[in-house]
Design an enzyme around this catalytic site. Structure first.
Site, PDB file in Angstrom:
ATOM      1  N   HIS A   1      -0.701  -2.580  -7.531  1.00 34.62           N
ATOM      2  CA  HIS A   1      -1.495  -2.256  -6.349  1.00 34.62           C
ATOM      3  C   HIS A   1      -2.994  -2.364  -6.632  1.00 34.62           C
ATOM      4  CE1 HIS A   1      -2.705   0.826  -3.076  1.00 34.62           C
ATOM      5  NE2 HIS A   1      -2.611  -0.366  -2.551  1.00 34.62           N
TER       6      HIS A   1
ATOM      7  N   GLU B   1      -3.052   0.253  -9.628  1.00 34.38           N
ATOM      8  CA  GLU B   1      -1.946   1.203  -9.825  1.00 34.38           C
ATOM      9  C   GLU B   1      -0.705   0.390 -10.202  1.00 34.38           C
ATOM     10  OE1 GLU B   1      -2.953   4.917  -6.808  1.00 34.38           O
ATOM     11  OE2 GLU B   1      -1.974   3.169  -5.949  1.00 34.38           O
TER      12      GLU B   1
ATOM     13  N   ASN C   1      -3.785   6.244  -2.096  1.00 37.09           N
ATOM     14  CA  ASN C   1      -3.610   6.270  -0.637  1.00 37.09           C
ATOM     15  C   ASN C   1      -3.126   7.619  -0.122  1.00 37.09           C
ATOM     16  OD1 ASN C   1      -4.677   3.830  -0.062  1.00 37.09           O
ATOM     17  ND2 ASN C   1      -2.747   2.726  -0.176  1.00 37.09           N
TER      18      ASN C   1
ATOM     19  N   SER D   1       0.823  -1.207   0.000  1.00 36.83           N
ATOM     20  CA  SER D   1       0.000   0.000   0.000  1.00 36.83           C
ATOM     21  C   SER D   1       0.856   1.256   0.000  1.00 36.83           C
ATOM     22  CB  SER D   1      -0.875   0.043   1.255  1.00 36.83           C
ATOM     23  OG  SER D   1      -1.700  -1.065   1.310  1.00 36.83           O
TER      24      SER D   1
HETATM   25  P1  NAI Z   1      -3.825  -9.768   5.658  1.00 37.68           P
HETATM   26  O1  NAI Z   1      -3.354  -9.583   7.061  1.00 37.68           O
HETATM   27  O2  NAI Z   1      -5.249 -10.103   5.399  1.00 37.68           O
HETATM   28  O3  NAI Z   1      -2.948 -10.918   4.965  1.00 37.68           O
HETATM   29  C1  NAI Z   1      -1.562 -10.941   5.002  1.00 37.68           C
HETATM   30  C2  NAI Z   1      -1.126 -12.394   4.827  1.00 37.68           C
HETATM   31  O4  NAI Z   1       0.291 -12.415   4.691  1.00 37.68           O
HETATM   32  C3  NAI Z   1      -1.486 -13.293   6.012  1.00 37.68           C
HETATM   33  O5  NAI Z   1      -2.248 -14.401   5.550  1.00 37.68           O
HETATM   34  C4  NAI Z   1      -0.121 -13.727   6.533  1.00 37.68           C
HETATM   35  O6  NAI Z   1      -0.101 -15.054   7.055  1.00 37.68           O
HETATM   36  C5  NAI Z   1       0.722 -13.627   5.259  1.00 37.68           C
HETATM   37  N1  NAI Z   1       2.147 -13.610   5.492  1.00 37.68           N
HETATM   38  C6  NAI Z   1       2.833 -12.942   6.432  1.00 37.68           C
HETATM   39  N2  NAI Z   1       4.152 -13.214   6.316  1.00 37.68           N
HETATM   40  C7  NAI Z   1       4.279 -14.061   5.281  1.00 37.68           C
HETATM   41  C8  NAI Z   1       5.380 -14.702   4.670  1.00 37.68           C
HETATM   42  N3  NAI Z   1       6.621 -14.523   5.124  1.00 37.68           N
HETATM   43  N4  NAI Z   1       5.146 -15.518   3.607  1.00 37.68           N
HETATM   44  C9  NAI Z   1       3.897 -15.699   3.146  1.00 37.68           C
HETATM   45  N5  NAI Z   1       2.820 -15.119   3.696  1.00 37.68           N
HETATM   46  C10 NAI Z   1       3.008 -14.312   4.742  1.00 37.68           C
HETATM   47  O7  NAI Z   1      -3.365  -8.456   4.871  1.00 37.68           O
HETATM   48  P2  NAI Z   1      -3.986  -7.826   3.535  1.00 37.68           P
HETATM   49  O8  NAI Z   1      -5.007  -6.842   3.902  1.00 37.68           O
HETATM   50  O9  NAI Z   1      -4.313  -8.912   2.585  1.00 37.68           O
HETATM   51  O10 NAI Z   1      -2.724  -6.974   2.996  1.00 37.68           O
HETATM   52  C11 NAI Z   1      -1.683  -7.596   2.289  1.00 37.68           C
HETATM   53  C12 NAI Z   1      -0.909  -6.539   1.522  1.00 37.68           C
HETATM   54  O11 NAI Z   1      -1.793  -5.849   0.634  1.00 37.68           O
HETATM   55  C13 NAI Z   1      -0.249  -5.457   2.386  1.00 37.68           C
HETATM   56  O12 NAI Z   1       0.960  -5.073   1.799  1.00 37.68           O
HETATM   57  C14 NAI Z   1      -1.259  -4.327   2.319  1.00 37.68           C
HETATM   58  O13 NAI Z   1      -0.653  -3.078   2.556  1.00 37.68           O
HETATM   59  C15 NAI Z   1      -1.725  -4.457   0.880  1.00 37.68           C
HETATM   60  N6  NAI Z   1      -3.038  -3.885   0.569  1.00 37.68           N
HETATM   61  C16 NAI Z   1      -4.076  -4.010   1.450  1.00 37.68           C
HETATM   62  C17 NAI Z   1      -5.314  -3.464   1.139  1.00 37.68           C
HETATM   63  C18 NAI Z   1      -6.465  -3.590   2.085  1.00 37.68           C
HETATM   64  O14 NAI Z   1      -7.435  -2.832   1.921  1.00 37.68           O
HETATM   65  N7  NAI Z   1      -6.465  -4.508   3.037  1.00 37.68           N
HETATM   66  C19 NAI Z   1      -5.530  -2.760  -0.126  1.00 37.68           C
HETATM   67  C20 NAI Z   1      -4.387  -2.761  -1.029  1.00 37.68           C
HETATM   68  C21 NAI Z   1      -3.184  -3.283  -0.653  1.00 37.68           C
END
Ligand code: NAI
Length: 283
Positions: A140, A152, A191, A119
């Site tokens: 993104h 993006e 963002n 993000s």
């Molecule tokens: P989330 O917390 O739902 O999922 C993150 C996942 O990453 C978890 O399942 C976790 O177990 C996994 N993880 C952590 N370390 C790991 C590793 N070493 N190897 C493999 N998997 C690993 O988070 P979310 O919301 O899906 O966000 C993920 C990314 O997307 C972040 O970078 C966030 O900034 C970005 N993002 C999030 C948005 C949102 O609205 N939630 C929108 C756009 C981007």
């Protein structure tokens, strides 16, 4: 370069959605996380998503089975050797992302493209952990990826024109509208605008100008947004916005990005939004 197989790393909210749209668009997909049990839950959510499409008559059961047949659950990155494109969607922690890209660079074939769904973090900085900054970009998506149309496509310092072109074409194939972020600037476009709005909304609440509920109503009805700022933070995860404001503070050295006290208190209380059962509101 033709992209046939996509590796999605991180099977949380975003990774699951990205794997869903990738498989639906006809790509072969690996979905991976630290633990296979997390991936199995993610695959279950994908399957339920397509079940709803079948119920609504948007696709047949056979089509759903064909899509799910393209999805391969894995853990870790050791199985990413044959993917053409990686979309990293692990949680927003710079060091964890860097460590994973160093590993991915070693495991993936030399021509594979690496992208991050971060993000806020610098694409240039993430790319520098690999030997392929020309084949590295930001990709993104927005939450939830099956619904939100925008992607993006972010250029790091060394990203080649070809990489921007191929990644944008993949986004189009997924039914998305890509825009090019020409400079690797914190928060990119959406963002940067969104966080400024979140901070102003929290300040209005802290100053007692209006209630949480009324600020949400004002933004929905007055700006014609589908969700108010507090509802949206709870939906996306309050911690994500918090990490981004802290990052903007460091990068821009500008106190207007300081996380407001009310936001810090929510984080300290573990109220991270819908995913923890409470955030700005109780669920
Ligand atoms: P989330 O917390 O739902 O999922 C993150 C996942 O990453 C978890 O399942 C976790 O177990 C996994 N993880 C952590 N370390 C790991 C590793 N070493 N190897 C493999 N998997 C690993 O988070 P979310 O919301 O899906 O966000 C993920 C990314 O997307 C972040 O970078 C966030 O900034 C970005 N993002 C999030 C948005 C949102 O609205 N939630 C929108 C756009 C981007």
């Amino acid at each position: 370069m033709e992209i046939k197989k996509i590796g999605v790393l991180g099977a949380g909210a975003m990774g699951t959605g990205i794997a869903t749209v990738s498989a639906q668009a006809g790509f072969d997909v690996i979905i991976s996380d630290v633990d296979l049990s997390i991936v199995q839950k993610s695959v279950g959510r994908m399957s339920s998503f397509f079940d709803k499409s079948v119920e609504k008559g948007k696709m047949t059961g056979e089509q759903k089975e064909a899509i799910m047949g393209r999805v391969e659950p894995q853990s870790g990155v050791d199985g990413f050797g044959d993917v053409d494109l990686v979309i990293e969607a692990i949680f927003e922690d710079l060091q964890v992302k860097k460590d994973n890209f160093t590993k991915l660079d070693q495991v993936c074939k030399p021509e594979a493209l690496l992208t991050s769904n971060t993000s806020s973090f610098s694409i240039t900085q993430l790319a520098a952990t690999t030997k392929r900054p020309d084949r590295f970009a930001g990709m993104h998506f927005f939450n939830p990826p099956p619904i939100m149309k925008l992607v993006e496509v972010i250029r790091g310092y060394g990203t080649s024109d070809e990489t921007v072109k191929v990644v944008s074409e993949v986004a189009v194939k997924m039914g998305k509208k890509p825009i090019e972020i020409k400079k690797d600037s914190p928060g990119f476009v959406v963002n940067r605008i969104l966080l400024a709005q979140f901070i102003e909304a929290i300040k209005l609440y802290e100053e007692g100008v209006a209630s949480l509920e009324d600020i949400d109503v004002a933004v929905k009805l007055g700006l014609n947004y589908p969700m108010g700022p507090f509802e949206l933070q709870d939906f996306a995860g309050v911690d994500i916005g918090f990490h981004v404001t802290n990052y903007f503070c460091d990068e821009f050295k500008d106190i207007r990005w300081n996380p407001p006290l009310a936001l810090k208190q929510l984080i300290r209380a573990g109220r991270l939004g819908r995913k923890t059962g409470a955030g700005w509101f109780n669920y």
